[in-house]
Motif scaffolding. Sequence first.
Motif, PDB file in Angstrom:
ATOM      1  N   LYS A 304       0.809  -1.221   0.000  1.00  0.00           N
ATOM      2  CA  LYS A 304       0.000   0.000   0.000  1.00  0.00           C
ATOM      3  C   LYS A 304       0.847   1.279   0.000  1.00  0.00           C
ATOM      4  CE  LYS A 304      -3.335  -2.663   2.582  1.00  0.00           C
ATOM      5  NZ  LYS A 304      -3.904  -2.876   3.945  1.00  0.00           N
ATOM      6  N   SER A 305       2.162   1.136   0.085  1.00  0.00           N
ATOM      7  CA  SER A 305       3.012   2.301  -0.134  1.00  0.00           C
ATOM      8  C   SER A 305       3.134   2.597  -1.622  1.00  0.00           C
ATOM      9  CB  SER A 305       4.414   2.060   0.433  1.00  0.00           C
ATOM     10  OG  SER A 305       5.168   1.187  -0.396  1.00  0.00           O
ATOM     11  N   LEU A 306       2.814   1.621  -2.450  1.00  0.00           N
ATOM     12  CA  LEU A 306       2.865   1.709  -3.915  1.00  0.00           C
ATOM     13  C   LEU A 306       4.290   1.873  -4.436  1.00  0.00           C
ATOM     14  CD1 LEU A 306      -0.151   4.176  -4.511  1.00  0.00           C
ATOM     15  CD2 LEU A 306      -0.212   1.667  -4.372  1.00  0.00           C
ATOM     16  N   MET A 307       5.299   1.604  -3.596  1.00  0.00           N
ATOM     17  CA  MET A 307       6.656   1.946  -4.042  1.00  0.00           C
ATOM     18  C   MET A 307       7.726   0.923  -3.695  1.00  0.00           C
ATOM     19  SD  MET A 307       7.802   5.012  -1.370  1.00  0.00           S
ATOM     20  CE  MET A 307       6.421   6.082  -1.682  1.00  0.00           C
ATOM     21  N   ARG A 308       7.394  -0.214  -3.111  1.00  0.00           N
ATOM     22  CA  ARG A 308       8.442  -1.129  -2.662  1.00  0.00           C
ATOM     23  C   ARG A 308       9.331  -1.615  -3.812  1.00  0.00           C
ATOM     24  NH1 ARG A 308       4.847  -1.585   1.597  1.00  0.00           N
ATOM     25  NH2 ARG A 308       5.808  -2.069   3.626  1.00  0.00           N
ATOM     26  N   ASN A 309       8.731  -2.079  -4.900  1.00  0.00           N
ATOM     27  CA  ASN A 309       9.547  -2.539  -6.023  1.00  0.00           C
ATOM     28  C   ASN A 309      10.342  -1.401  -6.648  1.00  0.00           C
ATOM     29  OD1 ASN A 309       9.203  -5.389  -6.294  1.00  0.00           O
ATOM     30  ND2 ASN A 309       7.099  -5.045  -6.964  1.00  0.00           N
ATOM     31  N   GLU A 580      -9.417   4.850  -3.716  1.00  0.00           N
ATOM     32  CA  GLU A 580     -10.860   4.928  -3.902  1.00  0.00           C
ATOM     33  C   GLU A 580     -11.319   3.750  -4.747  1.00  0.00           C
ATOM     34  OE1 GLU A 580     -14.248   7.884  -5.880  1.00  0.00           O
ATOM     35  OE2 GLU A 580     -12.202   8.614  -5.577  1.00  0.00           O
ATOM     36  N   ARG A 581     -10.504   3.391  -5.749  1.00  0.00           N
ATOM     37  CA  ARG A 581     -10.830   2.236  -6.606  1.00  0.00           C
ATOM     38  C   ARG A 581     -10.625   0.923  -5.869  1.00  0.00           C
ATOM     39  NH1 ARG A 581     -12.157  -1.612  -8.735  1.00  0.00           N
ATOM     40  NH2 ARG A 581     -12.266  -2.157 -10.965  1.00  0.00           N
ATOM     41  N   TRP A 582      -9.562   0.852  -5.096  1.00  0.00           N
ATOM     42  CA  TRP A 582      -9.245  -0.355  -4.333  1.00  0.00           C
ATOM     43  C   TRP A 582      -9.169   0.039  -2.856  1.00  0.00           C
ATOM     44  CZ3 TRP A 582      -9.880  -3.978  -7.766  1.00  0.00           C
ATOM     45  CH2 TRP A 582      -9.492  -3.763  -9.083  1.00  0.00           C
ATOM     46  N   PRO A 583     -10.278   0.044  -2.127  1.00  0.00           N
ATOM     47  CA  PRO A 583     -10.310   0.572  -0.755  1.00  0.00           C
ATOM     48  C   PRO A 583      -9.679  -0.382   0.255  1.00  0.00           C
ATOM     49  CG  PRO A 583     -12.471  -0.242  -1.392  1.00  0.00           C
ATOM     50  CD  PRO A 583     -11.613  -0.359  -2.611  1.00  0.00           C
ATOM     51  N   THR A 584      -8.361  -0.477   0.218  1.00  0.00           N
ATOM     52  CA  THR A 584      -7.640  -1.397   1.093  1.00  0.00           C
ATOM     53  C   THR A 584      -7.024  -0.714   2.309  1.00  0.00           C
ATOM     54  OG1 THR A 584      -5.648  -1.094  -0.257  1.00  0.00           O
ATOM     55  CG2 THR A 584      -7.087  -2.950  -0.818  1.00  0.00           C
ATOM     56  N   LEU A 585      -6.991   0.615   2.341  1.00  0.00           N
ATOM     57  CA  LEU A 585      -6.434   1.299   3.510  1.00  0.00           C
ATOM     58  C   LEU A 585      -7.274   0.970   4.739  1.00  0.00           C
ATOM     59  CD1 LEU A 585      -5.583   4.792   1.990  1.00  0.00           C
ATOM     60  CD2 LEU A 585      -3.986   2.956   2.580  1.00  0.00           C
TER      61      LEU A 585
END
Length: 731
Positions: A304-309, A580-585
């Motif tokens: 969910k940070s969208l940046m690990r890779n 908003e599209r993927w409400p995983t927070l």
Amino acid sequence: MLSDAVSQTHWETAIYTEDTWYYFVGTSAPPTNWNELDFDESSWSSGPGGFGYGDEDDNTTISNTLAVFFRKSFQVDELDEIVAAAIHGDYDDGFVAYINGVEIARSFNMGTPGTTVPYDQTTEGDHEAVMYQGGVPDVYIMDHNDLEGLLQAGENVFAVEVHNVNSTSSDMSSLFFLSFELNASVSYYGTTPDWFFVPTAFTTSHLPIVIVNTNGQDIPNENKITAHMGIIDNGPGETNHLSDPYNHYDGFIGIELRGSSTLWFPKKQFAVETRDNLGENNNVSLFGMPEENDWIFNAPYTDKSLMRNVLIYKMARDAGRYASRSHYFELVLNGDYRGVYVMLEKVKKDNNRVDIATLNPDDVSGDDLTGGYIVKIDKWDGENVGGWYSEPQLENYSGFYYQYHYPKPDDIVPEQQEYIINYIDNFEEVMISENFSDSSSGYASIINWYSFVDFFIMQEITKNVDGYRLSSYLYKDKDSNDGRLVAGPIWDFNLGFGNADYCDGGSTTGWAIDFNLVCPGDSYQIPFWWYLIWSDESFRWSVQQRWHDLRQTMLSNTVVNAVIDSLRDHIGVAADRNFERWPTLGEYVWPNYFIGETYEEEVEYLRDWIMTRMEWMDNELLATYGNTILVPELFSLNPVYPNPFNRSASIRYLLPIDTNIKLDIFNAKGVHIYRLFEGEKHAGIYTLSWDGKNNYGQEVSSGMYIILLEADNLQYNRHHYIETRKVILVK
């Protein structure tokens, strides 16, 4: 009139698939008014929704048929309180849906909208249901204008007909839901399902926009389908509009689903191949990356940070190793906004990727036979898989698979298979020999030493639970091109940086290479030779030296924090649309160790985890190993980072001699707040953290604080060493 309100609203579900419906198996035509409110449904069968042949997603089993018709009534108390409606459908193979006899949605394979569908009509192509495998159903939205005159106060009816692709099809699925967006002050129905979503309003982005149209085709797990891709990229600092012309790419692609465990996530990853008008590979440059035709649409979901890779690949490239280049974009697939994605280069032989010699089928002798090869240690699944099994070489160590990655299994000829198998077998035999660590006859003569050192560091800084044992690449060039075995490129770190709640993956302490000891029952174990390499004092010394060098440069706290800040700022408001599209927070997604309520919390958790992990590695590596130690030349108290800070500040200091030290925190008035350390320390480099608390464990207020390092310095110049740094705490 239906309400025009678009704020202060919420969604509720009026009809669930598991509700009791009236249904009719289409062995003959149903009455023409079967989908209307005044139809007498009493002669139809009834049962819970999910009508099919008894598969995992069927609640009511029916006999083999080309079609099934089902309906359910619902109440509307106040028309003015309804803002919009959503129909979610998971189906195999096609459907048409109605409210009060009026068509409201139709799948792409059911002919022209508004036309009557005969009861025995088959679909124009198949469509696989997805919910049983963790996917999210298709959604169709009706706004207040669409609903005007359709609903009535009191009783209404929702009706659906589902058709199969042919009479011999082995499955049928029919799961449908009806939900309404209501004004905030009312509640008439039930809560929405956990997976519930409505399309995100998306028209502009500061990131490039990638638009893919499959022309009604489902994207399969393997064997790419032909689709169209358009890319809108107006350049840095410019806004990209969904209505803009395609100005970066406008052409054909092949596309398929990609991944193993990630296939179960609703946000799918894709493998993409750029193609020309004849369907052949089309090498192009995308987002400034070198020309190629094989690309990955990476879909951060559990990350969910969208940046690990993106972060670890940059670290590897900055360390001088090839790792996939990356570029963020927002994806629209068949008109559906899919969130933030990352364009990655697929690992393959290429002058700008894994730069090794081309191995042709007729290269079967001499130097030509010796390279290049790429092999992968991974799960034995996916398409076009081939390789060999490495039998257990040592007691208490399991075997594992090597896979041919280049040449591909269907391209590699027998002589090449024999060569690379024998080469790796020889490497393993050297590793289990008594003299494996001999600098001239041992493994050091076979491997590219510093590629293994850097590979080790990248796995360990992330504490990747899949590290060394899955998605783990090795490659070898021709002997005439320095054909030693190279570790890398690194790949797949979405479960790294503290993002796994199993096998100690969330802890900032401990070595990832000890996975087999932590999780001895896992089916995929780390190859035995990694443990032997790590047991070699010469290799440990090289890791120690390399870590020291990297911590002074591209892995310093300052640089790493700056990269995280840069990535966060670059993603920007696109993160809001993504979630908003993927409400995983705030929700657990396998295998999250930490669950942040906001995107900022996810980024700060990542930051804090990395800082703490590097501090632990400092204390492990920048200390005595055998008879060697890294000794700084001068005393130093480094700048604090981050500064200002909110959660934790990292404090690094260097000691050129064994000495007694004190490290303290004072407020701006000179009042002592907290003692970080007092006692004797050996010469070395150390890192500590301050969490903004005083000696009593209480959180201190925002403001400026002074960090004071004191050390005995008699050996150097008979003066007491003192240095201070300022840091600002912001809450």
